[in-house]
Design a protein around this motif. Structure first.
Motif, PDB file in Angstrom:
ATOM      1  N   CYS A 189     -33.452  -8.497   4.993  1.00 31.85           N
ATOM      2  CA  CYS A 189     -34.812  -8.695   4.484  1.00 31.85           C
ATOM      3  C   CYS A 189     -34.839  -9.921   3.565  1.00 31.85           C
ATOM      4  O   CYS A 189     -34.024 -10.033   2.646  1.00 31.85           O
TER       5      CYS A 189
ATOM      6  N   CYS B 216     -39.041  -3.954   6.993  1.00 30.61           N
ATOM      7  CA  CYS B 216     -37.917  -3.516   6.161  1.00 30.61           C
ATOM      8  C   CYS B 216     -38.185  -2.106   5.653  1.00 30.61           C
ATOM      9  O   CYS B 216     -39.235  -1.855   5.045  1.00 30.61           O
TER      10      CYS B 216
ATOM     11  N   LEU C 291     -38.060 -10.774   7.884  1.00 28.62           N
ATOM     12  CA  LEU C 291     -36.664 -10.408   8.132  1.00 28.62           C
ATOM     13  C   LEU C 291     -35.987 -11.533   8.898  1.00 28.62           C
ATOM     14  O   LEU C 291     -36.601 -12.152   9.768  1.00 28.62           O
TER      15      LEU C 291
END
Lengths: 389, 148
Positions: B38, B52, B60
């Protein structure tokens, strides 16, 4: 404000014949048999039903000519569906709810493990996973953390299988008796689980009727009341690593290894009772270790003490706390789908009503039942009682 | 003592990759083990995700794991999922050094050697139409190292 389920009751629970194979049946046809059976037990007809919940909600509504009714929770079953039904009755949406499960004709290719034990998922299937392996991951962590032994797990399995051994309604009636050594000498399936540490596969149907407490008082069987209930889920079963340490965002929430703790604490708080007040535990028994894990998660003993609890403690041979008295998924039946989930609640109901042919516990005031396990990322709890809450 | 080996059957039907998971399987084809981290909270996510699960950020990035880890939990399958799987095989949950877990199989050692805490590294093997990431003990005392 009174108890949320003060005007809700379970009027009856019913099991059809259970067998390794029920020739000629489908899951729906055996669920219909169960629905007819439970209405007969309660003294009701389809015309009396105005709510249908659980796995076969829509099919039953049409098949028994009941519509329009309040139908909900299709495709799910077990404790969440029962609590949904109780909530709908408490809110006044309906007065009499039918809820049935059935499994037949699903497991035909016996060269593979049962269809409900394996999920076709890209990060699970290529590694040969099925439920015994998922639950073995959880058991292994507990063995590593606390020194829990295969012998302790085997005793839990032997206790449950011996209840099925004496139960003429169990698929594995007369197959015992079993000692822990017998369990350990069966062939290894998913280390540390031997064949007899695992639930069996079978076919069967079952059903429940819930109604208002006022109406239940006029039906054929003694009403059983919902004193507490809770639902703990961490996500879909069998798609992600079933980690003992899996957690959600809340720092206070228990890890997946103790999934069910929150549900149990809420159930006990709703009921205003403690684990020591429970007369009988109808715990869900997909694998032997799950009994050890659940008594720790639910607060019957401390973490790490579950192995002792089921061998030399209250759930051991001669102990004061009876466990899964019909023989459970290991010996009574395991139809897949939702039927074996509902059957834990049905057995708890029968214990309170005094209807068990075998292993009837005298004067049951409170029975705790559960569904699921840490290998499947969920564990639900209900506490049923004889008196109106 | 029974040696743990990769599956050899072409009959293992592996579900299709999704748009979310495709980069992972493409990495395996190249001999690397991708995972997502992330950009917002810097936590690793696996299985591949759209969002995430620790902070709900959709930002991400794919990274390459060094493929080193530790056995978090294990089991040995003596009864196969399908007959196309040769037994025994050893499902494991791996703690990757980058801070995430995945399910795999341990190969290249004997069943009696598997234990929690065992240091392992990834090795790739072609099964059916897919390159699967397996793991093998980092210090191999016996057995065979399986390559592609």
């Amino acid at each position: 404000m009174g108890h949320p389920y003060q005007n809700v009751a379970i009027a009856a629970g019913f099991n059809t014949k259970q067998a390794r194979v029920l020739e000629g049946h489908t899951s729906l046809s055996i669920a219909i048999e169960a629905a007819l059976g439970v209405m007969e037990s309660a003294g009701l007809t389809p015309a009396d039903v105005d709510g249908v919940f659980g796995e076969f909600a829509m099919d039953l509504t049409y098949s028994l000519g009941m519509g329009p009714v309040y139908a909900s929770s299709p495709g799910i079953g077990g404790i969440p569906a029962i609590l949904d039904a109780a909530n709908a009755i408490a809110a006044g949406h309906c007065k009499t709810v039918l809820l049935a499960g059935g499994g037949a004709g699903i497991y035909t290719d016996r060269s593979a493990v049962a269809p409900w034990t394996r999920v076709s998922h890209e990060f699970v299937l290529p590694f040969g996973m099925f439920t015994a392996l998922e639950f073995a991951f959880i058991a292994r962590r507990h063995m590593t953390m606390f020194g829990t032994t295969p012998e302790q797990m085997a005793q839990a399995a032997a206790t449950i299988r011996n209840n099925g051994h004496v139960n003429p309604e169990a698929v594995f009636y007369g197959r015992g008796p079993f000692t822990a050594a017998d369990i350990l000498s069966s062939r290894m399936v998913a280390d540390p689980f031997h064949l007899l540490d695992c639930s069996m596969t079978a076919e069967g149907g079952c059903a429940l009727v819930l109604t208002t407490a006022d109406r239940a008082a006029d039906l054929k069987l003694p009403p059983v009341y919902i004193h507490g209930g809770g639902v703990d889920h961490n996500g879909p079963s069998y798609q992600f690593p079933p980690s003992f340490d899996l957690r959600g965002a809340s720092p206070d929430s228990p890890p997946n290894g103790y999934v069910g703790r929150r549900a149990a604490m809420r159930s006990f708080a709703m009921a205003g009772v403690q684990p020591s007040d429970v007369d009988v535990c109808e715990l869900y028994d997909p694998f032997s270790f799950e009994i050890i894990r659940q008594v720790e998660a639910f607060g019957f003993c401390e973490p790490g003490e579950g192995g002792e609890f089921v061998t030399n403690g209250p759930m051991g041979p001669g102990g004061a706390l009876p466990l899964t008295t019909d023989g459970g998924l290991m010996s009574f039946s395991h139809g897949g789908g939702t039927v074996q989930l509902l059957q834990r609640v049905i057995r708890a109901t029968h214990q309170i009503q005094g209807l068990c042919q075998t292993t009837q516990v005298p004067n049951v005031d409170l029975a705790l039942c559960s569904n699921g396990g840490a290998g499947a990322l969920f564990n639900d709890v209900m506490i049923l009682g004889r008196t109106r809450p | 003592m029974t040696a743990l080996e990769p599956q050899r059957s072409g009959e293992i039907r592996i579900p299709r990759a999704s748009p979310i998971s495709q980069p992972f399987w493409e990495g395996c084809d190249r001999g690397v083990l991708p995972y997502q981290r992330c950009d917002s909270c810097s936590k690793a996510n696996f299985n591949p995700v759209y969002i995430c699960r620790f902070c709900t950020s959709k930002s991400l990035s794919w990274h390459e794991s060094a493929g080193l880890g530790t056995i978090y939990s294990w089991t040995i399958a003596w009864r196969p999922q399908f007959p196309s799987f040769a037994t025994p095989y050893a499902p494991i949950i791996v703690d990757l050094d980058e801070g995430y877990q995945m399910i795999s199989n341990l190969v290249g050692c004997d069943t009696e050697e598997v234990h929690v805490g065992m240091r392992i590294s990834t090795c790739f093997h072609r099964v059916a139409d897919r390159t699967l990431p397996y793991f093998t003990p980092l210090e191999i005392s016996r057995g065979v190292m399986f390559g592609e």
